[in-house]
Design an enzyme around this catalytic site. Structure first.
Site, PDB file in Angstrom:
ATOM      1  N   ARG A 237      45.713  35.753  52.996  1.00 24.97           N
ATOM      2  CA  ARG A 237      47.139  35.340  52.628  1.00 24.97           C
ATOM      3  C   ARG A 237      47.052  33.971  52.705  1.00 24.97           C
ATOM      4  NH1 ARG A 237      47.858  39.794  50.722  1.00 24.97           N
ATOM      5  NH2 ARG A 237      49.324  41.262  51.375  1.00 24.97           N
ATOM      6  N   GLU A 266      53.402  32.302  46.404  1.00 23.27           N
ATOM      7  CA  GLU A 266      52.682  32.927  44.889  1.00 23.27           C
ATOM      8  C   GLU A 266      53.803  33.505  44.104  1.00 23.27           C
ATOM      9  OE1 GLU A 266      49.372  35.167  46.912  1.00 23.27           O
ATOM     10  OE2 GLU A 266      49.934  36.783  45.846  1.00 23.27           O
ATOM     11  N   HIS A 284      45.490  36.371  42.458  1.00 21.50           N
ATOM     12  CA  HIS A 284      45.666  37.505  43.572  1.00 21.50           C
ATOM     13  C   HIS A 284      44.929  38.829  42.774  1.00 21.50           C
ATOM     14  CE1 HIS A 284      47.992  38.965  47.273  1.00 21.50           C
ATOM     15  NE2 HIS A 284      46.980  39.661  46.853  1.00 21.50           N
TER      16      HIS A 284
END
Ligand code: DGY
Length: 318
Positions: A237, A266, A284
Site C-alpha cells: 500500500r 491513488e 494497481h
C-alpha cells in the site's frame, strides 16, 4: 426471501451471474466509485455490502450505517480501508479475499523489480523514438542474480515473491514480526529489525500490510539503511512509504530505481514521481488477471453465502 446485497463496483459476468442467483443485488453499473454518502444511502435497506478496497469504511460511516447491514465482504486482501474495530462495535462482520491473489501479486512484484532495475520505462521511450544505438554502456541496469532481495513482510505474497526470486538466483532476506518456521523460510535469512534487513537489501520488496505501525515505515531514516543504489518495489500500500523521502532518494541516487503498483491517495500520484525517469509505474494491477479476479469474486460471494447460512465465513476478520 433472498437477502439484499449492495455491490459497490462492477463484477465480472461470471461473478455477477452467481451473486444474482443467491441474493437480491443492487449492482453498480456506472464507471464510478461510490462516495460514503452514496454507500450509506444505497445500503439503507440492505443486509450486506460487497465492496472494493477503494471504498472507505471509517468510524464515521459505521456510526451512520443502517442497522440492517450485518456483513461487509471486501473484494480485496487488504482491508486498511475498513475500521475493523468500529465494525465490530456495530456488530458487523468483515471479510476479505486472501490466498487467491497471492500468485498474481507476486508476479507483479517481480515485474516491478525487473522493470525498475532494467530501466523499462526509459527503454520503452528509446524504442518508440527509434533513435538509439546499441552501445556497451547503453541503459545499463542492475542484475537480480547474485543480489540480495529483502522482503519486508513475509506473508503469503512475500513468500511467493521469494519463491520466484530464488529462480532468478537471488538470496532472500526478510523481516516480519515473527520468524517463520524453517518450512516456510525455505532458507531465507530472518532479520528481527528493519535496519538489519535494509542493510542487506540490494533489492527491496515491500509487502507488509498498511497499519498504524507500518505507516511511512520506509522513510528518510530507513531508506538510508539501504545499500547505495538499491532497487525498491511496492506492491503493498502507498501508506507504507514516505513519498517525499523516496523522491529525494531517487533524485540523489541513493535508490537506483523504484517500481510502484500502489500509491498514497491513488489514483493520484505524487507529481514529483512523474518527473523522474528511474521509475516503473503500474496502476494497481497486483490482482489483475481474469483467473484471480473471478476467484476474488467467488471468495467474497462464498463469505456472504456462508454468513447468511449462519456459518462462520472462512475469511472473517473480526
Ligand atoms: C487487494 O486485494 O488488497 C489488492 O490491492 C486489490 O487488487
Amino acid at each position: 426471501m433472498k437477502k439484499k446485497i449492495l455491490v459497490t463496483r462492477n463484477l465480472l459476468p461470471e461473478n455477477e451471474e452467481r451473486i444474482k442467483k443467491l441474493f437480491d443485488v443492487k449492482l453498480n453499473k456506472q464507471e464510478k466509485v461510490y462516495t460514503s454518502e452514496e454507500i450509506l444511502e444505497l445500503s439503507k435497506d440492505c443486509d450486506g455490502i460487497l465492496c472494493i478496497g477503494g471504498n472507505k469504511f471509517d468510524a464515521d460511516i459505521f456510526s451512520k450505517i443502517s442497522s440492517t447491514v450485518k456483513i461487509i465482504a471486501s473484494y480485496s486482501v487488504g482491508y486498511n480501508n475498513i475500521d475493523i474495530d468500529a465494525a465490530s462495535k456495530k456488530g458487523i462482520v468483515v471479510t476479505n479475499t486472501p490466498e487467491v491473489l497471492t500468485d498474481s501479486t507476486a508476479d507483479i512484484a517481480i515485474l516491478l523489480l525487473l522493470g525498475a532495475s532494467r530501466r523499462a520505462y526509459e527503454a520503452r521511450k528509446f524504442a518508440e523514438e527509434q533513435k538509439w544505438i546499441w552501445a556497451t554502456d547503453f541503459l545499463l541496469g542492475k542484475q537480480m542474480s547474485g543480489s540480495n532481495l529483502g522482503i519486508l513482510g513475509m506473508g503469503r505474497i512475500g513468500r511467493a515473491i521469494a519463491e520466484r526470486a530464488r529462480g532468478f538466483g537471488m538470496k532472500i532476506h526478510y523481516h516480519n514480526r515473527t520468524k517463520l518456521s524453517a518450512d516456510l523460510e525455505q532458507g531465507a535469512t530472518y532479520h528481527d529489525n528493519i535496519k538489519s534487513l535494509f542493510n542487506k537489501s540490494d533489492f527491496l520488496s515491500i509487502n507488509c500490510p498498511a497499519t498504524k505501525d507500518t505507516a511511512k515505515i520506509v522513510n528518510e531514516e530507513t531508506i538510508n539503511y539501504l545499500p547505495n543504489g538499491a532497487v525498491v518495489s511496492n506492491t503493498a500500500r502507498g501508506d507504507v512509504v514516505d513519498d517525499e523521502a523516496m523522491i529525494k532518494a531517487l533524485k540523489n541516487g541513493k535508490i537506483f530505481a523504484l517500481g510502484l503498483d500502489v500509491y498514497n491517495g491513488e489514483p493520484k500520484i505524487h507529481p514529483d514521481y512523474l518527473k523522474l525517469q528511474n521509475l516503473f509505474l503500474l496502476p494497481h494491477l497486483g490482482s489483475a488477471t481474469l483467473k484471480t479476479r473471478i476467484a476474488m469474486g467467488n471468495r467474497s460471494i462464498d463469505n456472504l453465502e456462508n454468513f447468511f447460512q449462519n456459518k462462520r465465513p472462512k475469511d472473517q476478520l473480526n
